[in-house]
Design a protein around this motif. Structure first.
Motif, PDB file in Angstrom:
ATOM      1  N   ALA A 308       0.848  -1.230   0.081  1.00 48.57           N
ATOM      2  CA  ALA A 308      -0.034   0.142   0.201  1.00 48.57           C
ATOM      3  C   ALA A 308       0.782   1.382   0.101  1.00 48.57           C
ATOM      4  CB  ALA A 308      -1.087   0.108   1.283  1.00 48.57           C
ATOM      5  N   VAL A 309       1.916   1.398   0.680  1.00 50.24           N
ATOM      6  CA  VAL A 309       2.880   2.436   0.859  1.00 50.24           C
ATOM      7  C   VAL A 309       3.696   2.685  -0.334  1.00 50.24           C
ATOM      8  CG1 VAL A 309       4.887   3.412   2.145  1.00 50.24           C
ATOM      9  CG2 VAL A 309       2.964   2.275   3.625  1.00 50.24           C
ATOM     10  N   LEU A 310       4.190   1.487  -0.963  1.00 55.19           N
ATOM     11  CA  LEU A 310       5.074   1.375  -2.201  1.00 55.19           C
ATOM     12  C   LEU A 310       4.391   1.423  -3.409  1.00 55.19           C
ATOM     13  CD1 LEU A 310       7.690  -1.047  -0.785  1.00 55.19           C
ATOM     14  CD2 LEU A 310       7.925   1.579  -0.864  1.00 55.19           C
ATOM     15  N   ARG A 311       3.021   0.992  -3.347  1.00 54.00           N
ATOM     16  CA  ARG A 311       2.508   0.933  -4.910  1.00 54.00           C
ATOM     17  C   ARG A 311       0.898   1.080  -4.778  1.00 54.00           C
ATOM     18  NH1 ARG A 311       6.514  -2.747  -4.355  1.00 54.00           N
ATOM     19  NH2 ARG A 311       5.325  -4.420  -3.262  1.00 54.00           N
ATOM     20  N   GLY A 312       0.464   1.680  -3.537  1.00 48.94           N
ATOM     21  CA  GLY A 312      -0.774   2.055  -3.681  1.00 48.94           C
ATOM     22  C   GLY A 312      -1.923   1.198  -3.462  1.00 48.94           C
ATOM     23  N   GLU A 313      -1.419  -0.202  -3.061  1.00 51.85           N
ATOM     24  CA  GLU A 313      -2.582  -1.485  -3.087  1.00 51.85           C
ATOM     25  C   GLU A 313      -3.420  -0.877  -1.779  1.00 51.85           C
ATOM     26  OE1 GLU A 313      -1.124  -5.458  -3.150  1.00 51.85           O
ATOM     27  OE2 GLU A 313      -1.587  -5.490  -1.236  1.00 51.85           O
ATOM     28  N   GLU A 314      -4.702  -1.319  -1.978  1.00 45.22           N
ATOM     29  CA  GLU A 314      -5.856  -0.984  -0.992  1.00 45.22           C
ATOM     30  C   GLU A 314      -5.533  -1.715   0.317  1.00 45.22           C
ATOM     31  OE1 GLU A 314     -10.756  -1.384  -0.417  1.00 45.22           O
ATOM     32  OE2 GLU A 314      -9.693  -1.847  -2.401  1.00 45.22           O
ATOM     33  N   LEU A 315      -5.611  -1.088   1.429  1.00 47.51           N
ATOM     34  CA  LEU A 315      -5.399  -1.768   2.664  1.00 47.51           C
ATOM     35  C   LEU A 315      -6.493  -2.699   2.919  1.00 47.51           C
ATOM     36  CD1 LEU A 315      -4.301   1.159   5.053  1.00 47.51           C
ATOM     37  CD2 LEU A 315      -3.001  -0.610   4.170  1.00 47.51           C
ATOM     38  N   ILE A 316      -6.094  -3.786   3.515  1.00 41.51           N
ATOM     39  CA  ILE A 316      -7.145  -5.023   3.974  1.00 41.51           C
ATOM     40  C   ILE A 316      -7.898  -4.662   5.171  1.00 41.51           C
ATOM     41  CG2 ILE A 316      -7.145  -7.494   4.777  1.00 41.51           C
ATOM     42  CD1 ILE A 316      -5.106  -7.867   2.816  1.00 41.51           C
ATOM     43  N   SER A 317      -6.959  -3.674   6.120  1.00 41.09           N
ATOM     44  CA  SER A 317      -7.458  -3.613   7.469  1.00 41.09           C
ATOM     45  C   SER A 317      -7.241  -2.124   7.899  1.00 41.09           C
ATOM     46  CB  SER A 317      -6.959  -4.545   8.521  1.00 41.09           C
ATOM     47  OG  SER A 317      -5.656  -4.494   8.422  1.00 41.09           O
ATOM     48  N   PRO A 318      -7.804  -1.007   7.069  1.00 43.25           N
ATOM     49  CA  PRO A 318      -7.653   0.398   7.477  1.00 43.25           C
ATOM     50  C   PRO A 318      -8.234   0.489   9.102  1.00 43.25           C
ATOM     51  CG  PRO A 318      -9.526   0.116   5.882  1.00 43.25           C
ATOM     52  CD  PRO A 318      -8.820  -1.229   6.169  1.00 43.25           C
ATOM     53  N   ALA A 319      -7.618   1.527   9.529  1.00 38.16           N
ATOM     54  CA  ALA A 319      -7.800   1.563  10.832  1.00 38.16           C
ATOM     55  C   ALA A 319      -9.265   2.258  11.220  1.00 38.16           C
ATOM     56  CB  ALA A 319      -7.022   2.647  11.511  1.00 38.16           C
ATOM     57  N   ILE A 320      -9.811   2.834  10.368  1.00 40.03           N
ATOM     58  CA  ILE A 320     -11.217   3.340  10.465  1.00 40.03           C
ATOM     59  C   ILE A 320     -12.073   2.204  10.535  1.00 40.03           C
ATOM     60  CG2 ILE A 320     -11.657   3.660   8.155  1.00 40.03           C
ATOM     61  CD1 ILE A 320     -12.743   6.199  10.777  1.00 40.03           C
ATOM     62  N   ASP A 321     -12.007   1.167  10.117  1.00 38.36           N
ATOM     63  CA  ASP A 321     -12.667  -0.162  10.007  1.00 38.36           C
ATOM     64  C   ASP A 321     -12.472  -0.650  11.531  1.00 38.36           C
ATOM     65  OD1 ASP A 321     -13.193   0.014   7.436  1.00 38.36           O
ATOM     66  OD2 ASP A 321     -12.572  -1.946   7.007  1.00 38.36           O
ATOM     67  N   ALA A 322     -11.467  -0.755  12.072  1.00 39.68           N
ATOM     68  CA  ALA A 322     -11.207  -1.174  13.507  1.00 39.68           C
ATOM     69  C   ALA A 322     -11.987  -0.330  14.595  1.00 39.68           C
ATOM     70  CB  ALA A 322      -9.890  -0.983  13.873  1.00 39.68           C
ATOM     71  N   LEU A 323     -12.529   0.785  14.149  1.00 35.51           N
ATOM     72  CA  LEU A 323     -13.269   1.561  15.303  1.00 35.51           C
ATOM     73  C   LEU A 323     -14.330   0.821  15.515  1.00 35.51           C
ATOM     74  CD1 LEU A 323     -13.191   4.119  16.645  1.00 35.51           C
ATOM     75  CD2 LEU A 323     -14.588   5.396  14.830  1.00 35.51           C
ATOM     76  N   ASN A 324     -15.090  -0.103  14.569  1.00 34.86           N
ATOM     77  CA  ASN A 324     -16.273  -0.678  14.811  1.00 34.86           C
ATOM     78  C   ASN A 324     -16.397  -1.683  15.832  1.00 34.86           C
ATOM     79  OD1 ASN A 324     -17.752   0.863  12.725  1.00 34.86           O
ATOM     80  ND2 ASN A 324     -17.444  -0.609  11.117  1.00 34.86           N
ATOM     81  N   GLU A 325     -15.292  -2.423  15.876  1.00 34.77           N
ATOM     82  CA  GLU A 325     -15.295  -3.421  16.953  1.00 34.77           C
ATOM     83  C   GLU A 325     -14.967  -3.082  18.422  1.00 34.77           C
ATOM     84  OE1 GLU A 325     -13.094  -4.944  19.154  1.00 34.77           O
ATOM     85  OE2 GLU A 325     -11.043  -4.032  18.409  1.00 34.77           O
ATOM     86  N   VAL A 326     -14.593  -1.822  18.405  1.00 30.88           N
ATOM     87  CA  VAL A 326     -14.253  -1.068  19.947  1.00 30.88           C
ATOM     88  C   VAL A 326     -15.631  -0.512  20.020  1.00 30.88           C
ATOM     89  CG1 VAL A 326     -13.055   0.635  21.090  1.00 30.88           C
ATOM     90  CG2 VAL A 326     -12.036  -0.491  19.301  1.00 30.88           C
ATOM     91  N   VAL A 327     -16.312  -0.123  19.061  1.00 29.18           N
ATOM     92  CA  VAL A 327     -17.850   0.269  19.489  1.00 29.18           C
ATOM     93  C   VAL A 327     -18.882  -0.735  20.130  1.00 29.18           C
ATOM     94  CG1 VAL A 327     -20.005   1.396  18.554  1.00 29.18           C
ATOM     95  CG2 VAL A 327     -17.830   2.321  17.858  1.00 29.18           C
TER      96      VAL A 327
END
Length: 386
Positions: A308-327
């Motif tokens: 993702a950093v080097l070639r722009g690949e889409e993140l599998i687990s972006p941090a914004i998604d991880a907010l949901n399980e904390v909710v």
């Protein structure tokens, strides 16, 4: 071309990440530094990772600009604060799960990410499991139609008293911020919402110290309701042996069952709702069984992050998604403490005030037994445990 990666917090999982990168197993990543506040740990790291710079504090490491990205594997309460400093100082970030213990104040964290333009991921490594990925695609493709019900019994997170004594921060409101929902089950809570969506309300019972001499929960049952009328049940425990891992998702046109390393898809030729109303003949069933495959989820997340950093690949687990399980976990605690159903979105400030009260009354002080047998066995438990 590669990115320079530092690991902050070198316990079991931090050592595993550092070793994977140090051994050249992630294309495009090189280990550039390690950070831990324990002086004895730093001495051991000097032998394990010769020629790798060592830092006593995360501030010193971040100020040095030695790294392009950091992996945060400290105790839970420190994840958001270190991530915030790292993003503000221009670093890409991977945080271990959970993203944080509570959601209050997370807006500042994501605002810092937007302003920095850096990537921010959380180690939700079980998203890389073949069966969960297939289930996600099947649901998205409409294979089982509108979801009616889900039920996940995930009670094979068995832990001994020795495990809870393996670190002074474990199993207390002050040190860890929660029990099975905060430590073991975040992966499952994430997958539950990833596949079935976020609930509109939650009622939960979280039993604290039911099977162990701890002050946090070692058993939890969550009942969820959804905007579309669906319902869901999530049951987890660290006190059952042998445990169960069975995830069932029922839709109007079929059912997905994940259990014992297989995914079973049962499809109906007709929508059950239409048959129920007499609009069509009895549905014909078809079934497919797919077996799991060996995988290294942590390594796959690290490789995805490098890509993702080097070639722009889409993140599998972006941090914004991880907010949901904390909710979900926060709402479950709030429901259990108040003895009532909690509607989402959660009152984040009220939850934090309740958690602070738990912290103020926290009396547990585990004696550290870092060499406990179970702590070593735990190294084999990071992939999906069927």
């Amino acid at each position: 071309m590669s990115i320079r990666v530092a690991v902050i917090g070198i316990g079991n999982i931090g050592t595993a990440h550092a070793t994977t990168i140090y051994n050249g197993e992630v294309d495009g990543m090189e280990l550039c530094a390690l950070c831990d506040t324990d002086e004895n740990r730093l001495s051991a790291l000097a032998e394990l990772f010769p020629n790798i710079p060592l830092f006593k504090t995360s501030d010193e490491l971040l100020d040095s600009k030695i790294a392009d990205a950091v992996i945060i594997s400290t105790p839970h309460y420190f994840h958001p604060s270190i991530a915030l400093k790292a993003l503000k100082s221009g670093h890409h970030v991977i945080s271990e799960k959970p993203l944080g213990v509570y959601t209050y104040g997370m807006d500042e964290l994501f605002e810092a990410q937007r302003e920095s333009g850096k990537l921010f991921a959380v180690m939700l490594n079980q998203r890389t499991n073949k069966l969960f990925s297939l289930a996600k695609k099947m649901i998205s493709d409409g294979k089982i139609g509108k979801i009616k019900r889900s039920c996940w019994i995930i009670t094979n997170w068995y832990r001994t008293d020795g495990y809870y004594a393996s670190g002074s921060w474990r199993a207390s409101w002050r040190g860890e911020g929660g029990g099975v929902l905060t430590n073991q089950a975040p992966h499952n809570l994430d997958l539950w919402q990833w596949l079935c969506g976020m609930p509109s309300s939650i009622y939960a019972v979280c039993n604290e110290g039911k099977y162990h001499n701890i002050e946090v929960e070692d058993e939890a049952t969550i009942f969820a309701e959804y905007e579309n009328g669906a319902s869901g049940v999530f049951i987890t425990s660290t006190g059952e042996f042998p445990g169960t891992n069975r995830f069932e998702i029922v839709g109007e046109k079929g059912k997905i069952v994940l259990e014992k390393g297989t995914l079973t898809l049962t499809e109906l030729s007709e929508n059950e709702r239409d048959f129920c109303k007499g609009k069509c003949d009895a549905p014909v069933l078809s079934e497919a069984v797919i077996a799991d495959e060996d995988y290294n989820g942590h390594k796959l997340i690290l490789q995805n992050f490098a890509n993702a950093v080097l070639r722009g690949e889409e993140l599998i687990s972006p941090a914004i998604d991880a907010l949901n399980e904390v909710v979900i976990s926060n709402a479950s605690y709030a429901s259990s403490w108040k003895g009532e159903k909690i509607s989402l979105p959660l009152d984040e400030k009220e939850f934090l005030d309740m958690l602070k009260q738990k912290i103020e009354n926290s009396t547990q002080d585990n004696k550290s037994q870092a060499d406990d047998l179970f702590a070593r066995e735990y190294l084999t438990r990071w992939s999906t445990n069927w």
